[in-house]
Scaffold this motif. Structure first.
Motif, PDB file in Angstrom:
ATOM      1  N   HIS A  16      75.774 -34.712  80.220  1.00 38.79           N
ATOM      2  CA  HIS A  16      77.175 -34.341  80.289  1.00 38.79           C
ATOM      3  C   HIS A  16      77.913 -35.299  81.227  1.00 38.79           C
ATOM      4  N   ARG A  19      78.750 -33.884  84.707  1.00 37.41           N
ATOM      5  CA  ARG A  19      77.662 -33.269  85.485  1.00 37.41           C
ATOM      6  C   ARG A  19      76.649 -34.337  85.858  1.00 37.41           C
ATOM      7  N   GLN A  25      73.642 -30.985  87.769  1.00 40.75           N
ATOM      8  CA  GLN A  25      72.800 -30.609  86.636  1.00 40.75           C
ATOM      9  C   GLN A  25      72.044 -29.311  86.934  1.00 40.75           C
ATOM     10  N   PRO A  30      74.037 -24.531  81.459  1.00 41.64           N
ATOM     11  CA  PRO A  30      74.451 -24.962  80.115  1.00 41.64           C
ATOM     12  C   PRO A  30      74.837 -23.760  79.262  1.00 41.64           C
ATOM     13  N   ARG A  31      75.548 -24.025  78.192  1.00 40.19           N
ATOM     14  CA  ARG A  31      75.919 -22.945  77.276  1.00 40.19           C
ATOM     15  C   ARG A  31      74.851 -22.800  76.199  1.00 40.19           C
ATOM     16  N   GLY A 323      68.016 -28.497  84.574  1.00 42.35           N
ATOM     17  CA  GLY A 323      69.404 -28.441  84.132  1.00 42.35           C
ATOM     18  C   GLY A 323      69.513 -29.050  82.750  1.00 42.35           C
ATOM     19  N   THR A 325      71.779 -30.632  81.092  1.00 44.47           N
ATOM     20  CA  THR A 325      72.949 -30.307  80.275  1.00 44.47           C
ATOM     21  C   THR A 325      73.412 -31.545  79.512  1.00 44.47           C
ATOM     22  N   GLN A 326      73.553 -31.402  78.204  1.00 46.63           N
ATOM     23  CA  GLN A 326      73.930 -32.506  77.332  1.00 46.63           C
ATOM     24  C   GLN A 326      75.444 -32.673  77.274  1.00 46.63           C
ATOM     25  N   GLY A 329      77.488 -29.731  76.363  1.00 45.81           N
ATOM     26  CA  GLY A 329      77.379 -28.557  77.219  1.00 45.81           C
ATOM     27  C   GLY A 329      76.152 -27.711  76.988  1.00 45.81           C
ATOM     28  N   THR A 330      75.355 -28.038  75.962  1.00 48.64           N
ATOM     29  CA  THR A 330      74.129 -27.284  75.697  1.00 48.64           C
ATOM     30  C   THR A 330      72.960 -27.899  76.460  1.00 48.64           C
ATOM     31  N   ALA A 331      71.822 -27.209  76.451  1.00 50.42           N
ATOM     32  CA  ALA A 331      70.650 -27.662  77.199  1.00 50.42           C
ATOM     33  C   ALA A 331      69.716 -28.490  76.324  1.00 50.42           C
TER      34      ALA A 331
END
Length: 345
Positions: A16, A19, A25, A30-31, A323, A325-326, A329-331
């Motif tokens: 991200h 982040r 991170q 993440p969502r 963390g 996070t991409q 916003g996902t993991a």
């Protein structure tokens, strides 16, 4: 097992943009990768139940079992999910992993370790990094529940759960624990951000810059310890005086005596997976991040060239402490877990 973790191609990870660095991170969640409507549609075909799992010292753990409808016809495989130090079966990452695995037809088991989640009411003991015997008890129950068919059994351990998992597999590979009859069904196993050298992690946590993490963990752990100590009057004095200020002090004053160790250094030495991780002889993938603020990446640098050929150490340039996070916003770990078992089975 014919699956090779060295030939496995992990999904690409684009961090991200806002982040950057290990702390962001780690701290910003993440969502989910699956929408509520997608999960509602999927869950209608999932059978869920709970199993009581007796372990040592008259404690009992709760094993949550979710079976997709497709598994009942042709069992594809089962995966045990193990949570981190302050987690339980309902932790965000445990739920995300469960949903992604169910979506590809894999049966999922989530274990509440001692003093965690729904196991609290049935335990006089607490979980700690060395509870590999509880991991093996859960895997044995899964082997019984899934019958004698050759359907494989995998396991994913996050943070402390990752150390417990690696220690369990390493002790069997080293001959320190008996090799179970079901062991040829095991793998791949995945450890994400495992604190395999507890002394090194403890040394890192003594840093003033990590005072926020110490405060968070101790607040959560004290809440759990209080409920457990209410059942053990002989140990009630452990909470007397001021609250511990660091994880090392918590381990010295509470974890070690409650778990039967003479001091925290003995607890660290006997519970760290790094002493046996080189002996793991089932397909194993260990994932860490170079900027993990809690688990020193140095723990894995020398290990990479010493592990058994069945094991792979994957060090990501960033990701923090679980963390990953991409950009959307996902993991990334959600994608990793799903792709690993979709590729293996």
């Amino acid at each position: 097992m014919t699956f090779s973790v060295h030939r496995f191609e992990p999904p690409s990870f684009v961090p991200h943009r806002w982040r950057r660095g290990g702390h962001l991170q780690t701290l910003l969640a993440p969502r989910p990768t699956m929408s509520i409507s997608e999960w509602q549609k999927l869950s209608s075909g999932v059978k869920s139940e709970k199993h009581r799992l007796p372990v040592s010292d008259n404690d009992t753990l709760i094993l949550h079992d979710d079976t997709p409808e497709s598994w009942l016809g042709t069992p594809r495989g089962s995966v045990l999910l193990l949570h981190g130090i302050c987690g339980c079966h309902a932790a965000d990452y445990m739920v995300r992993f469960k949903r992604r695995l169910l979506a590809i037809g894999i049966r999922v088991f989530r274990l509440d370790m001692r003093g965690c989640g729904e196991s609290v009411a049935y335990c006089r003991g607490i979980t700690h990094a060395g509870r590999s015997e509880d991991v093996l008890a859960a895997i044995e129950r899964i082997a019984d529940l899934t019958g004698e068919q050759a359907a494989p059994i995998g396991a994913v351990g996050t943070s402390l759960g990752g150390n417990q998992l690696l220690r369990a597999a390493g002790r069997i590979g080293a001959g320190l624990d008996a090799r179970p009859s079901y062991w040829d069904r095991i793998g791949p196993i995945l450890a994400i951000a495992p604190p395999i050298d507890l002394q090194a992690c403890s040394d890192r946590m003594e840093s003033w810059s990590l005072r926020f993490y110490n405060h968070y963990f101790i607040t959560q752990l004290l809440r759990r310890a209080k409920s457990t100590l209410q059942m053990r009057e002989e140990l009630g004095s452990l909470l007397d005086g001021r609250a511990p200020k660091t994880l090392r002090e918590f381990d010295r004053r509470i974890t070690a005596p409650m778990a039967g160790f003479p001091c925290e250094r003995t607890y660290y030495a006997e519970s760290s997976a790094h002493s046996v991780v080189e002996q793991i002889d089932v397909p194993a993938l260990i994932v860490t991040a170079a900027d993990d603020p809690l688990v020193p990446v140095d723990s894995f640098v020398a290990l990479r060239d010493r592990v058994h050929e069945s094991t792979r150490v994957l060090t990501m340039p960033t990701g923090g402490h679980h963390g990953y996070t991409q950009s959307d916003g996902t993991a990334w770990t959600d994608e990793l877990v799903a792709k690993l078992y979709d590729s293996a089975w």
